[in-house]
Every structure is written in C-alpha cells, then in structure tokens.
Design a protein around this motif. Structure first.
Motif, mmCIF file in Angstrom:
data_model
loop_
_atom_site.group_PDB
_atom_site.id
_atom_site.type_symbol
_atom_site.label_atom_id
_atom_site.label_comp_id
_atom_site.label_asym_id
_atom_site.label_seq_id
_atom_site.Cartn_x
_atom_site.Cartn_y
_atom_site.Cartn_z
ATOM 1 N N MET A 1 1.079 -1.252 0.030
ATOM 2 C CA MET A 1 0.045 0.015 -0.270
ATOM 3 C C MET A 1 0.898 1.212 -0.047
ATOM 4 N N LYS A 2 0.415 2.225 -0.759
ATOM 5 C CA LYS A 2 1.298 3.426 -0.853
ATOM 6 C C LYS A 2 0.133 4.610 -0.940
ATOM 7 N N TRP A 3 0.638 5.722 -0.189
ATOM 8 C CA TRP A 3 -0.191 6.801 -0.313
ATOM 9 C C TRP A 3 0.745 8.274 -0.396
ATOM 10 N N THR A 4 0.133 9.209 -1.407
ATOM 11 C CA THR A 4 0.946 10.155 -2.071
ATOM 12 C C THR A 4 0.037 11.535 -1.563
ATOM 13 N N VAL A 5 0.647 12.565 -0.919
ATOM 14 C CA VAL A 5 -0.240 13.733 -0.701
ATOM 15 C C VAL A 5 0.036 14.802 -1.906
ATOM 16 N N LEU A 6 -1.051 15.109 -2.546
ATOM 17 C CA LEU A 6 -1.106 15.681 -3.662
ATOM 18 C C LEU A 6 -1.440 17.160 -3.415
ATOM 19 N N SER A 7 -2.352 17.717 -2.270
ATOM 20 C CA SER A 7 -2.472 19.020 -2.073
ATOM 21 C C SER A 7 -2.697 18.972 -0.458
ATOM 22 N N ASP A 8 -1.954 19.994 -0.106
ATOM 23 C CA ASP A 8 -2.039 20.403 1.330
ATOM 24 C C ASP A 8 -1.481 21.874 1.757
ATOM 25 N N ASN A 9 -1.451 22.190 2.885
ATOM 26 C CA ASN A 9 -0.978 23.654 3.183
ATOM 27 C C ASN A 9 0.366 23.813 3.271
ATOM 28 N N ARG A 10 1.043 22.626 3.146
ATOM 29 C CA ARG A 10 2.465 22.756 3.251
ATOM 30 C C ARG A 10 3.130 21.896 2.156
ATOM 31 N N THR A 11 4.447 22.352 2.028
ATOM 32 C CA THR A 11 5.319 21.583 1.038
ATOM 33 C C THR A 11 6.841 21.755 1.365
ATOM 34 N N GLN A 252 5.574 8.311 17.272
ATOM 35 C CA GLN A 252 4.210 7.774 16.826
ATOM 36 C C GLN A 252 3.439 9.041 15.882
ATOM 37 N N LEU A 253 4.086 10.359 16.009
ATOM 38 C CA LEU A 253 3.420 11.180 15.354
ATOM 39 C C LEU A 253 4.283 11.937 14.277
ATOM 40 N N HIS A 254 3.910 12.208 12.954
ATOM 41 C CA HIS A 254 4.602 12.317 11.638
ATOM 42 C C HIS A 254 3.969 13.606 11.056
ATOM 43 N N ALA A 255 4.698 14.452 10.519
ATOM 44 C CA ALA A 255 3.891 15.587 9.386
ATOM 45 C C ALA A 255 4.130 15.155 8.295
ATOM 46 N N PHE A 256 3.047 15.327 7.295
ATOM 47 C CA PHE A 256 2.970 15.183 5.918
ATOM 48 C C PHE A 256 3.046 16.753 5.238
ATOM 49 N N SER A 257 3.341 16.542 3.898
ATOM 50 C CA SER A 257 3.127 17.533 3.222
ATOM 51 C C SER A 257 3.030 17.314 1.740
ATOM 52 N N CYS A 258 3.069 18.158 0.795
ATOM 53 C CA CYS A 258 2.574 18.121 -0.515
ATOM 54 C C CYS A 258 3.875 17.256 -1.257
ATOM 55 N N GLY A 259 3.689 16.202 -2.061
ATOM 56 C CA GLY A 259 4.605 15.521 -2.549
ATOM 57 C C GLY A 259 5.057 14.103 -1.771
ATOM 58 N N MET A 260 4.853 14.076 -0.408
ATOM 59 C CA MET A 260 5.194 13.138 0.320
ATOM 60 C C MET A 260 4.555 11.675 -0.148
ATOM 61 N N THR A 261 5.410 10.769 -0.165
ATOM 62 C CA THR A 261 4.699 9.304 -0.469
ATOM 63 C C THR A 261 5.176 8.312 0.593
ATOM 64 N N ILE A 262 4.378 7.812 1.004
ATOM 65 C CA ILE A 262 4.839 6.733 2.261
ATOM 66 C C ILE A 262 4.114 5.446 1.665
ATOM 67 N N THR A 263 5.129 4.459 1.707
ATOM 68 C CA THR A 263 4.838 3.091 1.198
ATOM 69 C C THR A 263 4.749 1.960 2.528
ATOM 70 N N GLU A 264 3.815 1.342 2.651
ATOM 71 C CA GLU A 264 3.492 0.610 3.834
ATOM 72 C C GLU A 264 3.483 -0.921 3.573
#
Length: 264
Positions: A1-11, A252-264
């Motif tokens: 499984m993979k998720w990628t941030v396409l829109s967010d307040n931060r990058t 346990q806590l992480h920040a995400f932003s535009c363009g970040m991809t996480i693979t689990e």
C-alpha cells in the motif's frame, strides 16, 4: 500500500503548489482511491509534476462537504469520467459557512453531470473488497474547539452549529483516513471496528484553541490507547499544536506535506 500527498497547506518541494486544502492518492493492491480533492485543481497540477495518472483512479472519497476537501472534484471529473464518488448525502444538501475572521461560504458546488457517479453513504458499510466507510461518528469524546467557527444554514436561513453528520471516515488495510477529523480524532478511532495501523489526515486542532494541557492530555490518551498506531497529520493541524503533541507522542506522530509518499 502507498499514499501520496497531492494537496496540502505545506510542502518541502518548491515545484509543488500549496493551498488550504487536502488531497491524497491512496493505492492498495485492489484500488486507487483519491482521498478528498482539495479546494481547487492544485492536486491535479501536482499529480502531473509527480508523474501520477489520475485517470486510473477508481474511487473518490469525499470526507465532508467543506470546499477545501471537495472543491477540486469538478476539475477531477473533467479528466476522469469513470471513478465512483463516495460521499454523504448531507454533504451534498448542506449549506456550510465559516465565521472564522469573517462570515464566508465553504459550501461545495456539485455538478448535476456527476449525479450518476455518486455513491451515497448514510450508514457505515463496505463499499468494495476491504474498503470500509464509517458514518455517523458518535461524539462521546471531546470535539475540536475549532468547530465553534463552523455553521450550517438551515431551512429558515439561520446559522446553526455544524453537527458534522456529513463527515465520513475511510478504512482499508489498516489505514484510517480522517479527512479533517471535525468529529474528533478519538471519536473516529473509537468508531472504527477494524485494526488500525496508520491514521492519516487533518486533526482540526487549530493553534490558540485547545490549551497546552488539553493537547498534552489528548496525546497521552492516544499513546496509551493506541501504542502501536502511527499518526500522520498536516492541513488543519496547527504548528504549535503539532509540536505539543509531538513532545508526548514522539515517534508515533509525523507531519506530511505536498509530494510526500509513504509506502507501507
């Protein structure tokens, strides 16, 4: 499984655009799901720069009716004519307003052309194989204080406090997407009957609303109740709030932003 941030307040990538909105592409072994669409077509532009083909998306999940999460849908349907759109009927029918700073509409405009593509969810259910939607989230734990600025216009044109009946959460393969978590992160977790490994989304914890003590207590409850869960947040989680939570939740806590991809 993979998720990628396409829109967010931060990058952290200067080539990508930001906005007050949220959109994430979630790819599993079974589905390609667009989790919210941000406020505009920013997520499409960023997807192109990241080499992501949104024509291959088979589901769009709209977490609630506010325009910073569903405003980009009308742009998406111009490039993808097949994906089913999962949404609460209350998100379609509601007239939503914010009184933060000044009174302004945050209602999404819904096109008649996409009506046949809408999958209305008014009760918790399984939409497809291991794709679960959680509706009518019980509000037994504290609600975010930032909700005090948010209203719905009723049939008498009065502004009444939003009860967030239009908010949904999505679960698949251990991942729980909270959207903005207007119903409260603890309430959404409590409403999810499936084993959660990862929580992703905004927490609607705005700076200068909850006290430091309230945030610290929330963080302690989360780490105690969910010691093996990883939490990823941005969008409507304030910078000061994040720092306060991080001091307790640590790894346990992480920040995400535009363009970040996480693979689990």
């Amino acid at each position: 499984m993979k998720w990628t941030v396409l829109s967010d307040n931060r990058t952290t990538d200067n080539l990508l655009q930001t906005e007050h909105g949220l959109s994430i592409l979630l790819e599993t072994g079974r589905h390609r799901i667009l989790l919210d669409t941000g406020a505009s077509d920013v997520f499409i532009s960023n997807a192109e720069k990241l080499g992501i083909d949104l024509k291959r998306v088979d589901y769009v999940f709209i977490s609630h009716g506010h325009s910073d999460h569903a405003g980009g849908l009308r742009y998406f349907t111009r490039i993808n004519n097949s994906a089913k759109i999962i949404v609460s009927p209350y998100a379609i029918s509601g007239k939503f307003y914010s009184k933060r700073s000044y009174l302004h509409s945050i209602t999404t405009k819904w096109s008649e052309e996409i009506r046949e593509r809408l999958v209305f969810v008014d009760e918790s259910c399984e939409i497809a194989d291991d794709l679960h939607i959680i509706a009518h989230i019980p509000q037994t734990h504290p609600m975010p204080k930032g909700n005090q600025h948010l209203f719905v216009q009723n049939e008498n044109d009065d502004y009444v406090n939003d009860d967030f009946r239009h908010e949904l959460a999505l679960y698949t393969e251990g991942l729980l997407f909270t959207g903005c978590a207007h119903s409260g992160l603890e309430n959404i977790l409590a409403a999810c009957p499936y084993p959660v490994k990862t929580v992703v989304g905004g927490f609607h914890l705005l700076d200068d609303h909850e006290t430091e003590e309230e945030l610290t207590n929330l963080a302690m409850r989360l780490t105690e109740a969910y010691p093996n869960v990883q939490f990823f947040t941005s969008h409507c989680t304030g910078n000061t709030v994040f720092a306060t939570l991080k001091a307790v939740m640590s790894h346990q806590l992480h920040a995400f932003s535009c363009g970040m991809t996480i693979t689990e």
